[in-house]
Scaffold this motif. Structure first.
Motif, PDB file in Angstrom:
ATOM      1  N   THR A  27       0.888  -0.969  -0.317  1.00  0.00           N
ATOM      2  CA  THR A  27      -0.063   0.733  -0.114  1.00  0.00           C
ATOM      3  C   THR A  27       0.618   1.370  -0.530  1.00  0.00           C
ATOM      4  O   THR A  27       2.002   1.174   0.565  1.00  0.00           O
ATOM      5  CB  THR A  27      -0.822  -0.261   1.215  1.00  0.00           C
ATOM      6  OG1 THR A  27      -0.320   0.312   2.831  1.00  0.00           O
ATOM      7  CG2 THR A  27      -1.760  -1.133   1.616  1.00  0.00           C
ATOM      8  N   ALA A  28       0.290   2.397  -1.137  1.00  0.00           N
ATOM      9  CA  ALA A  28       0.806   3.924  -0.269  1.00  0.00           C
ATOM     10  C   ALA A  28      -0.194   4.757   0.501  1.00  0.00           C
ATOM     11  O   ALA A  28      -1.277   4.832  -0.021  1.00  0.00           O
ATOM     12  CB  ALA A  28       1.577   3.785  -1.749  1.00  0.00           C
ATOM     13  N   ASN A  29       0.948   4.425   1.752  1.00  0.00           N
ATOM     14  CA  ASN A  29      -0.757   5.612   2.678  1.00  0.00           C
ATOM     15  C   ASN A  29      -1.919   5.094   2.791  1.00  0.00           C
ATOM     16  O   ASN A  29      -2.727   5.883   2.400  1.00  0.00           O
ATOM     17  CB  ASN A  29      -0.202   7.041   2.471  1.00  0.00           C
ATOM     18  CG  ASN A  29      -0.671   7.501   3.553  1.00  0.00           C
ATOM     19  OD1 ASN A  29      -0.935   7.690   4.476  1.00  0.00           O
ATOM     20  ND2 ASN A  29      -1.459   9.220   2.926  1.00  0.00           N
ATOM     21  N   GLN A  69       9.916   3.153   0.286  1.00  0.00           N
ATOM     22  CA  GLN A  69       9.343   1.920   0.434  1.00  0.00           C
ATOM     23  C   GLN A  69       9.735   0.316   0.354  1.00  0.00           C
ATOM     24  O   GLN A  69       9.849  -0.865   0.757  1.00  0.00           O
ATOM     25  CB  GLN A  69       8.437   2.008  -0.353  1.00  0.00           C
ATOM     26  CG  GLN A  69       7.172   1.730   0.407  1.00  0.00           C
ATOM     27  CD  GLN A  69       5.241   1.261   0.178  1.00  0.00           C
ATOM     28  OE1 GLN A  69       5.401   2.614  -0.649  1.00  0.00           O
ATOM     29  NE2 GLN A  69       4.671   0.912   0.240  1.00  0.00           N
ATOM     30  N   VAL A 292      -0.140   9.042  -3.346  1.00  0.00           N
ATOM     31  CA  VAL A 292       0.880   9.250  -2.430  1.00  0.00           C
ATOM     32  C   VAL A 292       2.173   9.977  -3.514  1.00  0.00           C
ATOM     33  O   VAL A 292       2.521  10.288  -3.638  1.00  0.00           O
ATOM     34  CB  VAL A 292       2.333   7.904  -1.815  1.00  0.00           C
ATOM     35  CG1 VAL A 292       3.323   8.094  -1.513  1.00  0.00           C
ATOM     36  CG2 VAL A 292       0.842   7.890  -0.686  1.00  0.00           C
TER      37      VAL A 292
END
Length: 350
Positions: A27-29, A69, A292
């Protein structure tokens, strides 16, 4: 899709894949960008080759959050103008040695040619629904970036009262010989500018604009610098280029987003067929289209995202306040060559 079902698998994945510590969620944020299986396969490949028509330095800054990340994936950025990247992909494929995984260029017509030649991989990112219909061809490409074509003027030599406020104002005789822009031949962004003038403002407007004898530069940075230096008083250029000078360098220029509408060019982001790192490429592209990734794009470049949920850069009006114009992919393809030839003829094929 909930991310909770991914958590047990990701705990095991972190133990298996080196560098995937601290539960590197897909996931991204909070926005899903891939399954645990995709992350595992991407980390196993360990690399993405990213072809982009944007600035090498800008792109490296934009993707820093992705690199942090996913330290298991090295992103190699290859920057060149759209035409050269297009030819590079075709040449590599014909030679049987494809190298690129992901590409972003500035021309929808060339993107369609890549699709027709079966040089793109089908792909539907998790963020598909966040992109409006005229900013994608679902299943193939999405507007990873884009540019508005705006009017600018020198604030030291032109008062706010005298400055152009509409596209029609650019036709005022006082701007004849004092106007600068770029030719339609430099790419999709310039094509969109002239398509807007022709389709929205009218063919007669386009003729009158050419009669203003605008100076033509083969790139947008010289257009902005010419106005900033006072060599030309007004110009039409990409908001991407004027932003860095206006906000970053404090140049004496102001930007006008005319009420009649502002042409917006999509910069298609796509996955290349036969890319050597397909899983890493997909994960990277999914991240780039996430909120993001798009927020990082806006922060670094001052660009506008096609996503309505991504705020504009400081000093730029919100996207909701701009009357964005893009005729859609099918209309662009239908009109592309005819408009190109018409504009070239008006300029004496310059």
């Amino acid at each position: 899709m909930s991310t909770k079902r991914f958590l047990p698998a990701l705990g095991l994945l972190a133990a298996i894949v080196p560098g995937l510590a601290q539960a590197q969620l897909a996931t991204a944020n909070g926005e899903v960008i891939g399954t645990p299986e995709l992350v595992k396969a991407a980390c196993a490949e360990g690399q993405v080759i990213y072809y982009t028509s944007q600035s090498d330095g800008d792109e490296r800054s934009i993707i820093e959050p992705f690199a942090k990340q996913f330290p298991c994936i090295k992103v190699s950025v290859v920057s060149a103008v759209t035409g050269r990247l297009y030819e590079r992909v075709r040449t590599e494929t014909q030679a049987g040695k494809p190298q690129g995984d992901v590409m972003m260029i500035t021309d929808e017509a060339l993107t369609q040619q890549l699709m027709d030649a079966k040089l793109l991989a089908p792909w539907t990112p998790p963020a598909d629904a966040a992109y409006p219909g005229n900013a994608k061809v679902s299943g193939w490409w999405y507007a990873g970036s884009g540019a508005f074509m705006v009017a600018i003027y020198n604030t030291e030599l032109v008062t706010a009262a005298d400055a152009p406020k509409t596209w029609t104002d650019l036709l005022n005789p006082k701007w004849r010989g004092q106007l600068v822009t770029s030719p339609i031949t430099i790419g999709g962004t310039a094509w969109m500018q002239f398509a807007f003038m022709h389709d929205v403002l009218g063919a007669d407007y386009l003729k009158k604009f050419v009669a203003q004898e605008p100076k033509l530069f083969p790139a947008y940075n010289p257009v902005v610098l010419s106005v900033a230096r006072g060599e030309q008083l007004v110009g039409v250029t990409a908001a991407l280029n004027e932003y860095s000078e206006r906000v970053g360098n404090g140049a004496p220029i102001a930007t006008v987003f005319p009420a009649e509408g502002v042409p917006f060019t999509n910069y298609p982001l796509m996955l290349l067929a036969s890319g050597p790192h397909p899983h890493a490429g997909e994960l990277f592209a999914n991240w780039y289209l996430s909120k993001v990734g798009q927020a990082s794009l806006v922060r670094v470049r001052g660009a506008y995202s096609a996503r309505a949920d991504v705020a504009s850069a400081p000093g730029n009006p919100p996207l909701a306040q701009i009357k964005r114009w893009n005729p859609g992919h099918d209309a662009i393809l239908k009109e592309h060559d005819a408009l190109l030839n018409e504009v070239l003829a008006l300029f004496g094929r310059r």
